[in-house]
Design a protein around this motif. Structure first.
Motif, PDB file in Angstrom:
ATOM      1  N   UNK A  90     -10.792  29.590   5.635  1.00 30.38           N
ATOM      2  CA  UNK A  90     -11.169  28.602   4.612  1.00 30.38           C
ATOM      3  C   UNK A  90     -10.552  28.983   3.262  1.00 30.38           C
ATOM      4  N   UNK A  91      -9.934  28.016   2.601  1.00 29.43           N
ATOM      5  CA  UNK A  91      -9.302  28.310   1.314  1.00 29.43           C
ATOM      6  C   UNK A  91     -10.126  27.670   0.179  1.00 29.43           C
ATOM      7  N   UNK A  92     -10.532  28.500  -0.737  1.00 28.48           N
ATOM      8  CA  UNK A  92     -11.398  28.025  -1.823  1.00 28.48           C
ATOM      9  C   UNK A  92     -10.757  28.346  -3.169  1.00 28.48           C
ATOM     10  N   UNK A  93     -10.747  27.338  -4.069  1.00 32.95           N
ATOM     11  CA  UNK A  93     -10.216  27.566  -5.423  1.00 32.95           C
ATOM     12  C   UNK A  93     -11.374  27.708  -6.406  1.00 32.95           C
ATOM     13  N   UNK A  94     -11.326  28.746  -7.207  1.00 34.14           N
ATOM     14  CA  UNK A  94     -12.308  28.925  -8.287  1.00 34.14           C
ATOM     15  C   UNK A  94     -11.647  28.407  -9.570  1.00 34.14           C
ATOM     16  N   UNK A  95     -12.270  27.448 -10.214  1.00 32.52           N
ATOM     17  CA  UNK A  95     -11.651  26.833 -11.393  1.00 32.52           C
ATOM     18  C   UNK A  95     -12.480  27.191 -12.623  1.00 32.52           C
ATOM     19  N   UNK A  96     -11.801  27.832 -13.575  1.00 35.24           N
ATOM     20  CA  UNK A  96     -12.533  28.355 -14.726  1.00 35.24           C
ATOM     21  C   UNK A  96     -11.693  28.163 -15.992  1.00 35.24           C
ATOM     22  N   UNK A  97     -12.350  28.062 -17.145  1.00 37.35           N
ATOM     23  CA  UNK A  97     -11.631  27.787 -18.410  1.00 37.35           C
ATOM     24  C   UNK A  97     -10.730  28.946 -18.840  1.00 37.35           C
ATOM     25  N   UNK A  98     -11.160  30.182 -18.609  1.00 37.15           N
ATOM     26  CA  UNK A  98     -10.341  31.367 -18.932  1.00 37.15           C
ATOM     27  C   UNK A  98     -10.557  32.357 -17.799  1.00 37.15           C
ATOM     28  N   UNK A  99      -9.601  33.234 -17.569  1.00 37.11           N
ATOM     29  CA  UNK A  99      -9.782  34.205 -16.494  1.00 37.11           C
ATOM     30  C   UNK A  99      -8.953  35.452 -16.782  1.00 37.11           C
ATOM     31  N   UNK A 100      -9.574  36.593 -16.763  1.00 36.84           N
ATOM     32  CA  UNK A 100      -8.839  37.837 -16.995  1.00 36.84           C
ATOM     33  C   UNK A 100      -9.801  39.007 -17.113  1.00 36.84           C
ATOM     34  N   UNK A 101      -9.268  40.209 -16.948  1.00 44.00           N
ATOM     35  CA  UNK A 101     -10.125  41.403 -16.993  1.00 44.00           C
ATOM     36  C   UNK A 101     -10.736  41.584 -18.368  1.00 44.00           C
ATOM     37  N   UNK A 102      -9.962  41.269 -19.408  1.00 45.65           N
ATOM     38  CA  UNK A 102     -10.468  41.512 -20.760  1.00 45.65           C
ATOM     39  C   UNK A 102     -11.411  40.426 -21.249  1.00 45.65           C
ATOM     40  N   UNK A 103     -11.612  39.381 -20.452  1.00 40.86           N
ATOM     41  CA  UNK A 103     -12.512  38.302 -20.893  1.00 40.86           C
ATOM     42  C   UNK A 103     -13.924  38.623 -20.414  1.00 40.86           C
ATOM     43  N   UNK A 104     -14.821  38.834 -21.396  1.00 42.28           N
ATOM     44  CA  UNK A 104     -16.161  39.284 -21.010  1.00 42.28           C
ATOM     45  C   UNK A 104     -17.221  38.217 -21.252  1.00 42.28           C
ATOM     46  N   UNK A 105     -16.793  36.972 -21.535  1.00 43.21           N
ATOM     47  CA  UNK A 105     -17.765  35.888 -21.751  1.00 43.21           C
ATOM     48  C   UNK A 105     -18.591  35.656 -20.496  1.00 43.21           C
ATOM     49  N   UNK A 126      -6.667  22.931  -0.310  1.00 41.47           N
ATOM     50  CA  UNK A 126      -7.905  23.702  -0.437  1.00 41.47           C
ATOM     51  C   UNK A 126      -9.051  22.996   0.289  1.00 41.47           C
ATOM     52  N   UNK A 127     -10.018  23.824   0.776  1.00 36.31           N
ATOM     53  CA  UNK A 127     -11.206  23.228   1.399  1.00 36.31           C
ATOM     54  C   UNK A 127     -12.239  22.870   0.341  1.00 36.31           C
ATOM     55  N   UNK A 128     -12.388  23.758  -0.651  1.00 36.97           N
ATOM     56  CA  UNK A 128     -13.357  23.492  -1.718  1.00 36.97           C
ATOM     57  C   UNK A 128     -12.819  23.976  -3.060  1.00 36.97           C
ATOM     58  N   UNK A 129     -13.283  23.305  -4.118  1.00 37.24           N
ATOM     59  CA  UNK A 129     -13.004  23.743  -5.489  1.00 37.24           C
ATOM     60  C   UNK A 129     -14.346  24.089  -6.134  1.00 37.24           C
ATOM     61  N   UNK A 137     -13.988  14.989  -6.313  1.00 33.21           N
ATOM     62  CA  UNK A 137     -15.449  15.099  -6.169  1.00 33.21           C
ATOM     63  C   UNK A 137     -15.861  15.413  -4.726  1.00 33.21           C
ATOM     64  N   UNK A 138     -15.104  14.952  -3.726  1.00 31.21           N
ATOM     65  CA  UNK A 138     -15.477  15.169  -2.328  1.00 31.21           C
ATOM     66  C   UNK A 138     -15.352  16.629  -1.900  1.00 31.21           C
ATOM     67  N   UNK A 139     -14.636  17.409  -2.691  1.00 30.81           N
ATOM     68  CA  UNK A 139     -14.448  18.821  -2.330  1.00 30.81           C
ATOM     69  C   UNK A 139     -15.003  19.758  -3.408  1.00 30.81           C
TER      70      UNK A 139
END
Lengths: 391, 194
Positions: A1-16, A120-123, A141-143
């Protein structure tokens, strides 16, 4: 199963909060799914200026695709638009205009999601209030699965979000209070949902004693960990703490850990330590008597969970429904609505070591029962299994 | 069966919060705290709002106002009020006036001397306090400066720490890139040597 995580920012130094939440969940779920992260090039959450190179990247072994932000946010313009929509009658167009300003405005990210939805299967979208979640969920919306990380602030009452909460296939809430709030606003009871939250990474080694030796703090202390900001209620905390000191002549100190955008009062018993590494942060927590959490708006409060993981009781702001609910469910924290309650609750906790100890134990039990990674991972797997059965 | 221990702890001597340590109930503790705050005795002025009559409690008739004392009490109070202007005359008839006058003059003289001494001491203390206040003011200003300095230092150190982490990360990425380029170089070398 392939899943995408969608986020406004992404990185090791981002601690929000939401970004760290997304990274930890993605890193833990890669054991079960083929995980990919879709995000923007931004690091700064005020302007969303492009920082990382565009294209593919790898963060802690996870493939990350970064898309450009088409225009940076102008904080002054954004402030004016937000003030207008919160204080005046307005149309859906005004709300969408606000969303464009809220950002991070990345049409390329949305185009990619729409164009590659079959890959992708899900977002899984993190944080309902940003551009990527609104337009991303509308596109697929369906995924889509939404992790709203919503706080009880006025923005959630915008009409565009009432619709949005009815569109994803599932919603993963951070707390029961968050679920109740969203269901009351959007009447989306038919959308599959579960209260999950997030686990926490506890360093293998930390020591309160070493921390006390390193920083010569001789008397007992309360600790606040997080951004030192008015939105987090820190100005009220300073006021209450200094009044408490004046009225009770207690020798307790207040230790502050985190970056600040607020002037900290000049007082010998208010000790500001700035940013600390995870190990030192846990050592500081271990050496404290109580964690104070004065925030008015929280979706979960990972620091509160960390305090309970290390058997520390919490004194929280009762005006934040989530914090109050967490204290009542865990039986591991007191809460205050005004100065009198702050004074009495803090006085009680300071004067009664047994109460602190028992509450700390309750906190640990609550943490182990609800927020270990195994439990969190299983809840995510269950939600996806239920969606698969519906197909 | 778990034996439940109902313990009590005391914050102030006058009030107690009951806690069942075996089975802590946060809502119950908060309810007790709220009740305790509500029960706190307000000051006399708060108890008797403006406009309502307020009588100081009488030493002889605690918690009773003159209206509560009855006819006998009222008559007594009235008599005492009527007699008050004549009390010096009554004393004059009873006590030896000269002796009384002499003792009063002596007392006044001694009091006067003490007042002189106190006055000079107060002047001294005043001067010292003034000096101390000035020193304190300087120290406070200095402490404020130190606080601002340490505050700024901590902020800058935090920024540096974050910057250091970022640089470390970048170095790691560059090392990987370098390694990758090395591999590529070797592969290309092999290719061309063939």
């Amino acid at each position: 199963m392939k899943v995408a995580f969608v986020c406004q920012r992404y990185g090791i130094e981002i601690s929000g909060g939401a970004e760290l939440h997304c990274r930890w969940i993605a890193e833990h779920m890669k054991k079960y799914w083929q995980v990919e992260v879709l995000t923007t090039r931004a690091v700064d959450y005020i302007t969303w200026k492009n920082h990382y190179p565009e294209g593919e990247d790898t963060v802690n072994g996870l493939p990350v695709k970064r898309f450009s932000v088409s225009r940076a946010r102008d904080p002054l313009k954004f402030g004016r638009i937000q003030k207008f929509i919160l204080e005046n009658e307005h149309s859906e167009k005004d709300e969408l205009n606000w969303l464009d300003e809220e950002g991070p405005c990345s049409a390329a990210l949305i185009d990619y999601i729409q164009g590659h939805q079959d890959d992708y299967d899900y977002f899984i979208f993190f944080s309902y209030r940003y551009y990527h979640s609104y337009w991303g969920i509308n596109a697929v919306s369906q995924k889509s699965i939404l992790v709203p990380t919503a706080e009880n602030d006025p923005i959630i009452h915008l009409n565009i979000f009432k619709e949005l909460f009815r569109k994803p296939q599932a919603i993963i809430y951070n707390s029961q209070e968050e679920r109740k709030m969203i269901q009351t606003i959007s009447h989306n009871q038919e959308v599959l949902g579960d209260v999950v939250g997030v686990g926490t990474e506890i360093p293998s080694q930390y020591s309160g004693q070493e921390f006390r030796e390193e920083h010569p703090i001789k008397s007992d202390y309360l600790i606040y960990i997080g951004r030192i900001d008015e939105n987090k209620g820190c100005h009220v905390l300073f006021d209450f703490f200094l009044r408490f000191k004046e009225e009770t002549r207690s020798d307790i100190k207040l230790v502050l850990v985190g970056s600040t955008i607020l002037k900290i009062p000049s007082h010998p018993d208010v000790i500001f330590l700035g940013y600390l590494s995870d190990e030192k942060k846990f050592s500081a927590l271990d050496g404290s008597l109580i964690l104070v959490m004065p925030s008015f708006y929280e979706s979960l409060s990972m620091v509160t969970l960390e305090a309970w993981a290390t058997e520390k009781p919490v004194l929280a702001n009762a005006r934040c429904d989530v914090l109050k609910g967490q204290c009542q469910r865990s039986q591991a924290g007191l809460y205050y609505d005004n100065y009198d309650e702050f004074k009495e609750s803090l006085g009680l906790l300071l004067s009664d070591p047994r109460l602190r100890r028992e509450m700390g134990k309750n906190g640990r039990t609550y943490f182990l029962g609800n927020y270990t990674w195994k439990i969190i991972e299983n809840k995510y797997l269950t939600v996806v299994e239920q969606l698969e059965k519906r197909k | 069966m778990v034996k439940k221990e109902r313990s009590q702890i005391s914050l102030n001597k006058e009030e107690e919060i009951k806690i069942d340590y075996e089975n802590i109930d946060v809502s119950d503790i908060m309810e007790q705290i709220k009740l305790r705050i509500a029960r706190k005795p307000p000051s006399a002025r708060e108890k008797f709002p403006r406009g309502e009559p307020y009588y100081e409690p009488s030493a002889y008739y605690p918690d009773k106002t003159p209206e509560d004392l009855g006819t006998k009490g009222k008559a007594r109070s009235l008599m005492l009020k009527l007699m008050r202007p004549f009390s010096p005359l009554i004393k004059l008839l009873i006590l030896p006036v000269y002796q009384e006058f002499r003792e009063t003059v002596l007392i006044l003289d001694r009091t006067n001397k003490r007042l002189d001494y106190l006055s000079s001491t107060i002047n001294e203390v005043d001067k010292t306090l003034h000096l101390v206040a000035e020193d304190l003011k300087k120290t406070m200003e200095y402490t404020k400066l130190l606080h601002t300095l340490s505050h700024n230092l901590v902020v800058e150190l935090s920024k540096l720490k974050i910057e250091e982490d970022n640089l470390k990360l970048k170095t790691r990425i560059m090392e990987k890139d370098f390694e990758q380029l090395g591999k590529r170089e070797k592969a290309l070398e092999k290719h061309f040597i063939k």
